[in-house]
Design a protein around this motif. Structure first.
Motif, PDB file in Angstrom:
ATOM      1  N   VAL A 158      -2.008   1.590 -13.334  1.00 32.50           N
ATOM      2  CA  VAL A 158      -1.690   2.563 -12.294  1.00 32.50           C
ATOM      3  C   VAL A 158      -2.296   2.060 -10.995  1.00 32.50           C
ATOM      4  CG1 VAL A 158      -1.526   4.533 -13.840  1.00 32.50           C
ATOM      5  CG2 VAL A 158      -3.746   3.921 -12.884  1.00 32.50           C
ATOM      6  N   ARG A 159      -1.564   2.225  -9.920  1.00 32.30           N
ATOM      7  CA  ARG A 159      -2.017   1.748  -8.624  1.00 32.30           C
ATOM      8  C   ARG A 159      -2.455   2.920  -7.768  1.00 32.30           C
ATOM      9  NH1 ARG A 159       2.138  -3.169  -6.986  1.00 32.30           N
ATOM     10  NH2 ARG A 159       2.185  -4.158  -9.059  1.00 32.30           N
ATOM     11  N   VAL A 173      -8.770  -5.323  -8.114  1.00 32.15           N
ATOM     12  CA  VAL A 173      -8.838  -4.826  -6.737  1.00 32.15           C
ATOM     13  C   VAL A 173      -8.215  -5.870  -5.818  1.00 32.15           C
ATOM     14  CG1 VAL A 173     -10.374  -4.164  -4.849  1.00 32.15           C
ATOM     15  CG2 VAL A 173     -10.873  -3.429  -7.187  1.00 32.15           C
ATOM     16  N   ILE A 174      -7.245  -5.449  -5.027  1.00 32.81           N
ATOM     17  CA  ILE A 174      -6.556  -6.338  -4.092  1.00 32.81           C
ATOM     18  C   ILE A 174      -7.149  -6.142  -2.700  1.00 32.81           C
ATOM     19  CG2 ILE A 174      -4.331  -7.103  -3.232  1.00 32.81           C
ATOM     20  CD1 ILE A 174      -4.641  -7.297  -6.259  1.00 32.81           C
ATOM     21  N   ALA A 175      -7.728  -7.208  -2.152  1.00 33.66           N
ATOM     22  CA  ALA A 175      -8.334  -7.139  -0.821  1.00 33.66           C
ATOM     23  C   ALA A 175      -8.361  -8.529  -0.208  1.00 33.66           C
ATOM     24  CB  ALA A 175      -9.754  -6.562  -0.897  1.00 33.66           C
ATOM     25  N   GLU A 196     -14.072  -0.355   3.852  1.00 35.69           N
ATOM     26  CA  GLU A 196     -12.772  -1.020   3.793  1.00 35.69           C
ATOM     27  C   GLU A 196     -11.833  -0.292   2.832  1.00 35.69           C
ATOM     28  OE1 GLU A 196     -13.919  -5.681   4.719  1.00 35.69           O
ATOM     29  OE2 GLU A 196     -13.704  -5.012   2.653  1.00 35.69           O
ATOM     30  N   LEU A 197     -10.539  -0.343   3.140  1.00 35.22           N
ATOM     31  CA  LEU A 197      -9.521   0.234   2.271  1.00 35.22           C
ATOM     32  C   LEU A 197      -8.878  -0.876   1.452  1.00 35.22           C
ATOM     33  CD1 LEU A 197      -7.795   2.767   4.704  1.00 35.22           C
ATOM     34  CD2 LEU A 197      -9.615   3.200   3.038  1.00 35.22           C
ATOM     35  N   VAL A 198      -8.741  -0.649   0.152  1.00 35.52           N
ATOM     36  CA  VAL A 198      -8.202  -1.650  -0.765  1.00 35.52           C
ATOM     37  C   VAL A 198      -7.203  -0.990  -1.695  1.00 35.52           C
ATOM     38  CG1 VAL A 198     -10.299  -3.048  -0.679  1.00 35.52           C
ATOM     39  CG2 VAL A 198     -10.073  -1.256  -2.425  1.00 35.52           C
ATOM     40  N   GLU A 199      -6.552  -1.808  -2.512  1.00 34.59           N
ATOM     41  CA  GLU A 199      -5.660  -1.295  -3.550  1.00 34.59           C
ATOM     42  C   GLU A 199      -6.296  -1.555  -4.910  1.00 34.59           C
ATOM     43  OE1 GLU A 199      -1.272  -2.122  -5.591  1.00 34.59           O
ATOM     44  OE2 GLU A 199      -1.778  -3.056  -3.682  1.00 34.59           O
ATOM     45  N   ALA A 200      -6.330  -0.533  -5.740  1.00 33.22           N
ATOM     46  CA  ALA A 200      -6.908  -0.647  -7.077  1.00 33.22           C
ATOM     47  C   ALA A 200      -5.806  -0.532  -8.122  1.00 33.22           C
ATOM     48  CB  ALA A 200      -7.968   0.434  -7.304  1.00 33.22           C
ATOM     49  N   ARG A 201      -5.783  -1.488  -9.046  1.00 31.66           N
ATOM     50  CA  ARG A 201      -4.844  -1.452 -10.161  1.00 31.66           C
ATOM     51  C   ARG A 201      -5.643  -1.243 -11.430  1.00 31.66           C
ATOM     52  NH1 ARG A 201      -1.050  -6.674  -8.409  1.00 31.66           N
ATOM     53  NH2 ARG A 201      -0.396  -5.803  -6.383  1.00 31.66           N
TER      54      ARG A 201
END
Length: 375
Positions: free
Chosen positions: A69-70, A245-247, A287-292
């Motif tokens: 889930v993202r 984590v995408i950063a 910082e804002l990141v995307e978590a999968r």
């Protein structure tokens, strides 16, 4: 006429002999062509070449892939690796030892403070220590038990009071050795841990009340990422679940350490806390990141290692074992998502088919070199 006929007959016979001699050579050339074609095939390798290229062949099989889930996430400091440094007694700032952004070691001096209360206690300790030294030298047999215990308690109480003010054992021992000249009320606050100074909101000469934070020291080797999920989705997330984590264009691995049991009244979301190693200092608080986030799944899908798939003419390709020994053939495949290093194969490959699980890039390179005429 007879002579002319004889000549023509001789020439014909010579031509037949020439064709007869050339025929075996032509057949031999035709027989050599298949062998030359096989030798020029860059995807036919002997055992030594296969070993040198690091090629491993495995059978395609179905796997249970973890669903993901993202969710958007925000980087926060790891509160379990963060320390606030503050005085425990009313003081005045005398000198600053470090500044914002400095990396400090444990027990490193951070700031010099001065306090009237500390000065009084320093004097009490020096007097009590000297008194205890005299009593102890006489021994318990020469003085009353009451006098002996009083001297010991007064010294220990003065030491304990200084420790309560924030002085370390080493600082207190050096104070006692220096004697009365050291009872000037000055003392240093030491770093409780190694890390980076992220706040230092004070000025030299300022009066500081007890409990006011002078420094924040953060160990940046790990950070937290707080992701917010809908309650129904958050219920599927378990502590310890793997997270990507995408950063900054990079994928960082982490794990879920906590899932809140309370829904936010404003956003109607549930907070999921993720711990991410940060040895290379890529992530910073705010910082804002995307978590999968990985969640349990019972779906089984045909999948191969991500490194087994290469692009040939912009088409995802897997190399499978050919009919001949040491031969490999490129097969176009339709791929899905990549999770935990495994890529779903939707079409083009069947379960049980031998394929190159390691070394696919080496085969691709051989094909490209062959096309360029380097082999």
């Amino acid at each position: 006429m007879i002579r002319k006929s004889f000549c023509m007959t001789a020439m014909a016979a010579a031509g037949v002999m020439t064709l007869a001699l050339l025929a075996p050579v032509a057949l031999a050339d035709q027989a050599e062509k298949p062998a030359e074609a096989a030798g020029s095939n860059p995807l036919v390798l002997d055992a030594a070449a296969i070993k040198e290229a690091g090629i491993t062949v495995s059978n395609a099989a179905v796997r249970t892939l973890t669903d993901q889930v993202r969710a958007p996430g925000e980087v926060r400091v790891d509160a379990y690796s963060t320390a606030l440094v503050s005085p425990r007694v009313a003081s005045q700032v005398v000198a600053r030892k470090v500044k914002l952004g400095d990396v400090v070691k444990a027990d490193q001096p951070l700031v010099v403070l001065s306090s009237v209360d500390v000065a009084e206690t320093q004097g009490q300790l020096i007097v009590a220590s000297q008194d205890w030294s005299r009593v102890a030298s006489l021994g318990a047999q020469a003085v009353s038990a009451r006098r002996y215990n009083e001297a010991l308690v007064q010294r220990d109480q003065a030491r304990a009071k200084l420790k309560a003010y924030g002085l370390s054992d080493g600082q207190i021992n050096r104070l006692v050795k220096r004697g009365s000249s050291a009872a000037d009320g000055s003392f240093e606050l030491l770093a409780p841990q190694a890390g980076r100074v992220t706040t230092d909101d004070f000025m030299v000469g300022e009066r500081i009340e007890p409990g006011r934070a002078l420094f924040t020291i953060v160990a940046e080797s790990s950070v937290w990422v707080e992701a917010r999920l809908a309650p129904a989705v958050a219920e599927q997330v378990q502590p310890g679940a793997a997270v990507t984590v995408i950063a900054h264009g990079s994928e960082l691995k982490g794990s879920v350490i906590q899932r809140s049991h309370q829904t936010d009244e404003k956003t109607r979301t549930v907070n999921v806390r993720i711990q991410v190693p940060n040895e290379h200092d890529l992530l910073h608080a705010g910082e804002l990141v995307e978590a999968r986030i990985g969640i349990a799944s019972q779906t089984q899908q045909l999948a191969v290692p991500a490194e087994a798939i290469v692009l040939l003419q912009n088409q995802a390709t897997v190399f499978v074992r050919g009919k001949q020994a040491g031969q490999f053939e490129p097969v176009s495949v339709d791929v899905g998502e990549t999770r935990d290093g495994w890529t779903e194969v939707k079409q083009g490959l069947k379960a049980g088919t031998p394929y190159v699980s390691k070394g696919a890039f080496a085969l691709k390179a051989r094909m490209l070199r062959s096309q360029l005429g380097e082999e």
